[in-house]
Design a protein around this motif. Sequence first.
Motif, mmCIF file in Angstrom:
data_model
loop_
_atom_site.group_PDB
_atom_site.id
_atom_site.type_symbol
_atom_site.label_atom_id
_atom_site.label_comp_id
_atom_site.label_asym_id
_atom_site.label_seq_id
_atom_site.Cartn_x
_atom_site.Cartn_y
_atom_site.Cartn_z
ATOM 1 N N UNK A 48 32.760 28.064 47.729
ATOM 2 C CA UNK A 48 33.814 28.998 47.307
ATOM 3 C C UNK A 48 33.810 30.243 48.202
ATOM 4 N N UNK A 49 32.615 30.758 48.497
ATOM 5 C CA UNK A 49 32.501 31.941 49.359
ATOM 6 C C UNK A 49 33.041 31.666 50.756
ATOM 7 N N UNK A 50 32.667 30.526 51.295
ATOM 8 C CA UNK A 50 33.154 30.176 52.633
ATOM 9 C C UNK A 50 34.666 29.959 52.617
ATOM 10 N N UNK A 51 35.184 29.356 51.542
ATOM 11 C CA UNK A 51 36.623 29.187 51.411
ATOM 12 C C UNK A 51 37.331 30.530 51.363
ATOM 13 N N UNK A 52 36.779 31.467 50.596
ATOM 14 C CA UNK A 52 37.334 32.823 50.519
ATOM 15 C C UNK A 52 37.366 33.467 51.897
ATOM 16 N N UNK A 53 36.272 33.313 52.645
ATOM 17 C CA UNK A 53 36.192 33.842 54.009
ATOM 18 C C UNK A 53 37.316 33.277 54.874
ATOM 19 N N UNK A 54 37.516 31.958 54.792
ATOM 20 C CA UNK A 54 38.568 31.334 55.580
ATOM 21 C C UNK A 54 39.948 31.837 55.204
ATOM 22 N N UNK A 168 39.248 44.204 54.669
ATOM 23 C CA UNK A 168 39.347 42.783 54.358
ATOM 24 C C UNK A 168 38.240 41.971 55.012
ATOM 25 N N UNK A 169 37.943 42.282 56.280
ATOM 26 C CA UNK A 169 36.854 41.599 56.978
ATOM 27 C C UNK A 169 35.527 41.910 56.290
ATOM 28 N N UNK A 170 35.350 43.164 55.895
ATOM 29 C CA UNK A 170 34.130 43.541 55.180
ATOM 30 C C UNK A 170 34.021 42.816 53.845
ATOM 31 N N UNK A 171 35.158 42.658 53.174
ATOM 32 C CA UNK A 171 35.180 41.986 51.877
ATOM 33 C C UNK A 171 34.685 40.549 51.992
ATOM 34 N N UNK A 172 35.101 39.860 53.057
ATOM 35 C CA UNK A 172 34.654 38.483 53.210
ATOM 36 C C UNK A 172 33.273 38.399 53.875
ATOM 37 N N UNK A 173 32.845 39.491 54.523
ATOM 38 C CA UNK A 173 31.498 39.507 55.114
ATOM 39 C C UNK A 173 30.400 39.597 54.055
ATOM 40 N N UNK A 174 30.732 40.161 52.887
ATOM 41 C CA UNK A 174 29.716 40.304 51.842
ATOM 42 C C UNK A 174 29.202 38.942 51.369
ATOM 43 N N UNK A 175 30.089 38.051 50.904
ATOM 44 C CA UNK A 175 29.581 36.729 50.517
ATOM 45 C C UNK A 175 29.062 35.941 51.715
ATOM 46 N N UNK A 254 37.165 23.468 44.625
ATOM 47 C CA UNK A 254 36.771 24.856 44.410
ATOM 48 C C UNK A 254 36.853 25.653 45.711
ATOM 49 N N UNK A 255 36.474 25.009 46.822
ATOM 50 C CA UNK A 255 36.530 25.674 48.121
ATOM 51 C C UNK A 255 37.968 26.009 48.506
ATOM 52 N N UNK A 256 38.881 25.071 48.228
ATOM 53 C CA UNK A 256 40.297 25.304 48.538
ATOM 54 C C UNK A 256 40.839 26.454 47.686
ATOM 55 N N UNK A 257 40.452 26.495 46.416
ATOM 56 C CA UNK A 257 40.885 27.610 45.559
ATOM 57 C C UNK A 257 40.329 28.931 46.086
ATOM 58 N N UNK A 258 39.094 28.914 46.573
ATOM 59 C CA UNK A 258 38.517 30.114 47.176
ATOM 60 C C UNK A 258 39.330 30.563 48.378
ATOM 61 N N UNK A 259 39.759 29.604 49.200
ATOM 62 C CA UNK A 259 40.581 29.930 50.366
ATOM 63 C C UNK A 259 41.915 30.532 49.950
ATOM 64 N N UNK A 261 42.605 32.138 47.189
ATOM 65 C CA UNK A 261 42.369 33.489 46.660
ATOM 66 C C UNK A 261 42.132 34.469 47.801
ATOM 67 N N UNK A 262 41.324 34.062 48.792
ATOM 68 C CA UNK A 262 41.052 34.931 49.935
ATOM 69 C C UNK A 262 42.323 35.260 50.699
ATOM 70 N N UNK A 263 43.163 34.263 50.918
ATOM 71 C CA UNK A 263 44.433 34.484 51.627
ATOM 72 C C UNK A 263 45.312 35.454 50.840
ATOM 73 N N UNK A 264 45.404 35.240 49.529
ATOM 74 C CA UNK A 264 46.250 36.088 48.693
ATOM 75 C C UNK A 264 45.761 37.530 48.687
#
Length: 274
Positions: A48-54, A168-175, A254-259, A261-264
């Motif tokens: 999920x974290x990696x999906x969010x990052x993407x 935004x980059x920092x937000x995805x760098x945390x996970x 779950x990974x796709x949902x993370x992606x 959410x991250x895009x949104x």
Amino acid sequence: MESIVSFLANLHSVLAALLATIFTWLVTALGASLVFFFRDLSRVWQDVMLGFTGGVMLAASFWSLLNPAIEYAEELYPGMSWMPAAIGFLLGSLFIFALDKLAPHLHISFKQSEAEGVKTRWHRTTLLILAITIHNIPEGLAVGVLFGAAANGVDGVTVASAVVLAFGIGLQNFPEGFAVAMPLRRMGISRRKSFWYGQLSAVVEPVAGVAGAAAVLYIRPVLPYALAFAAGAMIYVVVEEVIPETQRDKFTDQAVLGLIIGFTVMMVLDVALG
């Protein structure tokens, strides 16, 4: 937010880019520090974290980089605004493609035998760090290029949009920091070393940020190419590295949902605040 934007707007763009990318680096370190408090990270949350990052990287590539590149190119190449964006996008993708083929590295969920790049006997830990380092180059570059573009007065690009991208980059760098440090810990590496290597993977971001800001600040005609270059580099990383890593287990949905959410989240941040 306004005070941060005002503070950075009064600084030289290269210095502002340096401070912004130091922030993204520190957020990675903060994420990596969770290795001191948790014993493990379940695979579902890693995906999920990696999906969010993407998702964040994909949204940033268009809203923060490609769109401004095309708008600015219209001033330089009326009727051919697509050209700099297309050329820069391809060059950015080819740059990471070359790094991917030449630099020895190993993605987080891959086996030692699946290491990519030039064959080497380097330790698995080193290969993992190099993989994330390659991942972080386009992120730092994107932030730096955007600060340089804002200093050049490019339409649609402001210091606020550069700050939003850095956030935004920092937000995805945390996970991401946690997702790097925890597998190292799982390999038997001490918590302290896992944290150190986890945060070390993002130290390249300030370097890339300063280089990007300096390049576009002093060579104005390369601006649309540089913006698209950073976008191409980021999208290559997402498609070649991030997404495949999230599809190697049973938590693909779950990974796709993370992606998504991250895009949104990144899209809303850029449109509402940038």
